[in-house]
Design an enzyme around this catalytic site. Sequence first.
Site, PDB file in Angstrom:
ATOM      1  N   CYS A 134       0.811  -1.225   0.000  1.00  0.00           N
ATOM      2  CA  CYS A 134       0.000   0.000   0.000  1.00  0.00           C
ATOM      3  C   CYS A 134       0.844   1.275   0.000  1.00  0.00           C
ATOM      4  O   CYS A 134       0.310   2.365  -0.190  1.00  0.00           O
ATOM      5  CB  CYS A 134      -0.974  -0.007   1.174  1.00  0.00           C
ATOM      6  SG  CYS A 134      -1.974  -1.493   1.255  1.00  0.00           S
ATOM      7  N   HIS A 267      -2.951   6.989   2.383  1.00  0.00           N
ATOM      8  CA  HIS A 267      -3.442   5.701   1.886  1.00  0.00           C
ATOM      9  C   HIS A 267      -4.845   5.473   2.448  1.00  0.00           C
ATOM     10  O   HIS A 267      -5.079   5.653   3.646  1.00  0.00           O
ATOM     11  CB  HIS A 267      -2.486   4.590   2.316  1.00  0.00           C
ATOM     12  CG  HIS A 267      -3.054   3.231   2.109  1.00  0.00           C
ATOM     13  ND1 HIS A 267      -3.615   2.843   0.912  1.00  0.00           N
ATOM     14  CD2 HIS A 267      -3.182   2.169   2.957  1.00  0.00           C
ATOM     15  CE1 HIS A 267      -4.058   1.602   1.030  1.00  0.00           C
ATOM     16  NE2 HIS A 267      -3.812   1.172   2.254  1.00  0.00           N
ATOM     17  N   ASN A 297     -10.254  -0.137   0.224  1.00  0.00           N
ATOM     18  CA  ASN A 297      -8.786  -0.074   0.195  1.00  0.00           C
ATOM     19  C   ASN A 297      -8.292  -0.685  -1.116  1.00  0.00           C
ATOM     20  O   ASN A 297      -8.445  -1.887  -1.334  1.00  0.00           O
ATOM     21  CB  ASN A 297      -8.256  -0.855   1.404  1.00  0.00           C
ATOM     22  CG  ASN A 297      -6.740  -0.818   1.518  1.00  0.00           C
ATOM     23  OD1 ASN A 297      -6.049  -0.446   0.570  1.00  0.00           O
ATOM     24  ND2 ASN A 297      -6.231  -1.220   2.666  1.00  0.00           N
TER      25      ASN A 297
HETATM   26  N1  ACO Z   1     -18.482  -8.376   9.815  1.00  0.00           N
HETATM   27  C1  ACO Z   1     -18.971  -8.587  11.049  1.00  0.00           C
HETATM   28  N2  ACO Z   1     -18.194  -8.888  12.103  1.00  0.00           N
HETATM   29  C2  ACO Z   1     -16.868  -8.943  11.891  1.00  0.00           C
HETATM   30  C3  ACO Z   1     -16.285  -8.729  10.636  1.00  0.00           C
HETATM   31  C4  ACO Z   1     -17.164  -8.427   9.568  1.00  0.00           C
HETATM   32  N3  ACO Z   1     -16.715  -8.182   8.314  1.00  0.00           N
HETATM   33  N4  ACO Z   1     -14.954  -8.870  10.735  1.00  0.00           N
HETATM   34  C5  ACO Z   1     -14.672  -9.148  12.026  1.00  0.00           C
HETATM   35  N5  ACO Z   1     -15.839  -9.208  12.731  1.00  0.00           N
HETATM   36  C6  ACO Z   1     -16.026  -9.474  14.136  1.00  0.00           C
HETATM   37  C7  ACO Z   1     -14.903 -10.301  14.713  1.00  0.00           C
HETATM   38  O1  ACO Z   1     -15.129 -11.672  14.482  1.00  0.00           O
HETATM   39  C8  ACO Z   1     -15.003  -9.947  16.177  1.00  0.00           C
HETATM   40  O2  ACO Z   1     -16.062 -10.677  16.752  1.00  0.00           O
HETATM   41  P1  ACO Z   1     -15.944 -11.251  18.236  1.00  0.00           P
HETATM   42  O3  ACO Z   1     -15.815 -10.033  19.114  1.00  0.00           O
HETATM   43  O4  ACO Z   1     -17.211 -11.985  18.397  1.00  0.00           O
HETATM   44  O5  ACO Z   1     -14.714 -12.091  18.239  1.00  0.00           O
HETATM   45  C9  ACO Z   1     -15.425  -8.474  16.150  1.00  0.00           C
HETATM   46  O6  ACO Z   1     -15.973  -8.232  14.840  1.00  0.00           O
HETATM   47  C10 ACO Z   1     -14.287  -7.535  16.388  1.00  0.00           C
HETATM   48  O7  ACO Z   1     -13.202  -7.929  15.560  1.00  0.00           O
HETATM   49  P2  ACO Z   1     -11.861  -7.140  15.558  1.00  0.00           P
HETATM   50  O8  ACO Z   1     -10.918  -7.706  14.550  1.00  0.00           O
HETATM   51  O9  ACO Z   1     -11.378  -6.969  16.961  1.00  0.00           O
HETATM   52  O10 ACO Z   1     -12.388  -5.745  15.031  1.00  0.00           O
HETATM   53  P3  ACO Z   1     -11.658  -4.368  15.019  1.00  0.00           P
HETATM   54  O11 ACO Z   1     -12.409  -3.391  15.793  1.00  0.00           O
HETATM   55  O12 ACO Z   1     -10.184  -4.478  15.277  1.00  0.00           O
HETATM   56  O13 ACO Z   1     -11.841  -3.964  13.499  1.00  0.00           O
HETATM   57  C11 ACO Z   1     -10.515  -3.823  11.515  1.00  0.00           C
HETATM   58  C12 ACO Z   1     -11.230  -4.740  12.482  1.00  0.00           C
HETATM   59  C13 ACO Z   1     -11.553  -2.945  10.836  1.00  0.00           C
HETATM   60  C14 ACO Z   1      -9.788  -4.629  10.459  1.00  0.00           C
HETATM   61  C15 ACO Z   1      -9.558  -2.962  12.358  1.00  0.00           C
HETATM   62  O14 ACO Z   1      -8.682  -3.741  13.100  1.00  0.00           O
HETATM   63  C16 ACO Z   1      -8.762  -2.039  11.516  1.00  0.00           C
HETATM   64  O15 ACO Z   1      -9.267  -1.038  11.093  1.00  0.00           O
HETATM   65  N6  ACO Z   1      -7.495  -2.345  11.326  1.00  0.00           N
HETATM   66  C17 ACO Z   1      -6.669  -1.559  10.477  1.00  0.00           C
HETATM   67  C18 ACO Z   1      -6.252  -2.407   9.414  1.00  0.00           C
HETATM   68  C19 ACO Z   1      -6.703  -1.980   8.073  1.00  0.00           C
HETATM   69  O16 ACO Z   1      -7.412  -1.036   7.835  1.00  0.00           O
HETATM   70  N7  ACO Z   1      -6.187  -2.736   7.175  1.00  0.00           N
HETATM   71  C20 ACO Z   1      -6.380  -2.498   5.816  1.00  0.00           C
HETATM   72  C21 ACO Z   1      -5.240  -3.113   5.115  1.00  0.00           C
HETATM   73  S1  ACO Z   1      -3.784  -2.615   5.767  1.00  0.00           S
HETATM   74  C22 ACO Z   1      -3.278  -1.321   4.990  1.00  0.00           C
HETATM   75  O17 ACO Z   1      -3.790  -0.994   3.973  1.00  0.00           O
HETATM   76  C23 ACO Z   1      -2.186  -0.572   5.596  1.00  0.00           C
END
Ligand code: ACO
Length: 340
Positions: A134, A267, A297
């Site tokens: 990215c 990004h 993304n």
């Molecule tokens: N739909 C519904 N529920 C979901 C989904 C979904 N698509 N995905 C995960 N969940 C659930 C999980 O199973 C978990 O459930 P549980 O509590 O019963 O175990 C709950 O949601 C929370 O999951 P987390 O992974 O803790 O959610 P988080 O708040 O961390 O959000 C996310 C996840 C959006 C990926 C977050 O960590 C984030 O924004 N990370 C940044 C990474 C990113 O944006 N990456 C993009 C690529 S990297 C880059 O481009 C640099």
Amino acid sequence: MASNFSNTTARASTAGAVRSRIVGVGSALPTRCVSNQELALELARKGVETSDEWIVARTGIEQRWLAEPDVSSSMLGTQAAQAALRSAGVAADDIDLVICATSTPDFIFPSTACLIQKALGITGGAAFDVQAVCSGFVYALATADGLIRSGVARRALVIGAEVFSRILDWNDRSTCVLFGDGAGAVVLTAAQKPGILASRLHSDGRHEHILRAAGNVCGGAVKGHPFLTMDGQAVFKLAVNVLNDVARETVEAAGLTINDVNWLIPHQANVRILTATARKLGIAPERVVSTVAQHANTSAASVPLALSVAVEDGRVKSGDLVLMEGVGGGFTWAASLVRM
Ligand code: ACO
């Protein structure tokens, strides 16, 4: 999607040092737009549960554009490059450098840049890919700037093109809802005045495990795990910190301050990362270009896609100071401060 960014014909100085300047911007999206609701329905059919509410609340993403099976990164990259050339008023023949940032190349080789070069009918100069996930577009822009400043090239096409949908595990709801396909491109030419004021590139391979597609082709068979995996929370924390640090470092290298920046184009990973980064930098939300809701993304394509949208809708104008930032797998991060 052609940009209406004003055309500039730049000439290298014979007296002073040569610098580089963006003179055209363009982008391309696949034809299929999939809303969160549509995606949730498609995933539900195979037992994967998600919802528009969850995706919007955690990421800000409302829809993504997904390439049809016969559409590749080089095709999207070619369309974006053509739009950028039109916007610059530059003929493909005048290009002597093509750099394509991609993690989803058409082939192992030749490079996607060479395929784009061929599609554009360019037969001279250099063409190669940059692989910094990215951060790829900012890495590619800094590379092209360096090659122009050192006299190796005079007119470059710098492209970010991705079909990330191909490396997603559509049974993994924690990643498959986050990404989309697309391409963006700029024409960069030798100029008397910058242009690219400063760039800073970083990587730290110790974090390679938090975001990866750890597969390979060996003896004609896939080896390893060829789908994207991510430790979302680790990526989130690291991304916000490094985006803050590299923004300050780059602006300082140009002898300017964050207050001088007209537009931050980070990004487009997640609206929460964008908001947290802007807050840390003290940049008002209305000075941040955010297209993550529309495109999701798109990895290396996200920064030039967002730039293209902001130029086209009239927000980014000639003379504006734009800070572009990339962050992604590797772990890599980078920024470029650009006078448009
Ligand atoms: N739909 C519904 N529920 C979901 C989904 C979904 N698509 N995905 C995960 N969940 C659930 C999980 O199973 C978990 O459930 P549980 O509590 O019963 O175990 C709950 O949601 C929370 O999951 P987390 O992974 O803790 O959610 P988080 O708040 O961390 O959000 C996310 C996840 C959006 C990926 C977050 O960590 C984030 O924004 N990370 C940044 C990474 C990113 O944006 N990456 C993009 C690529 S990297 C880059 O481009 C640099």
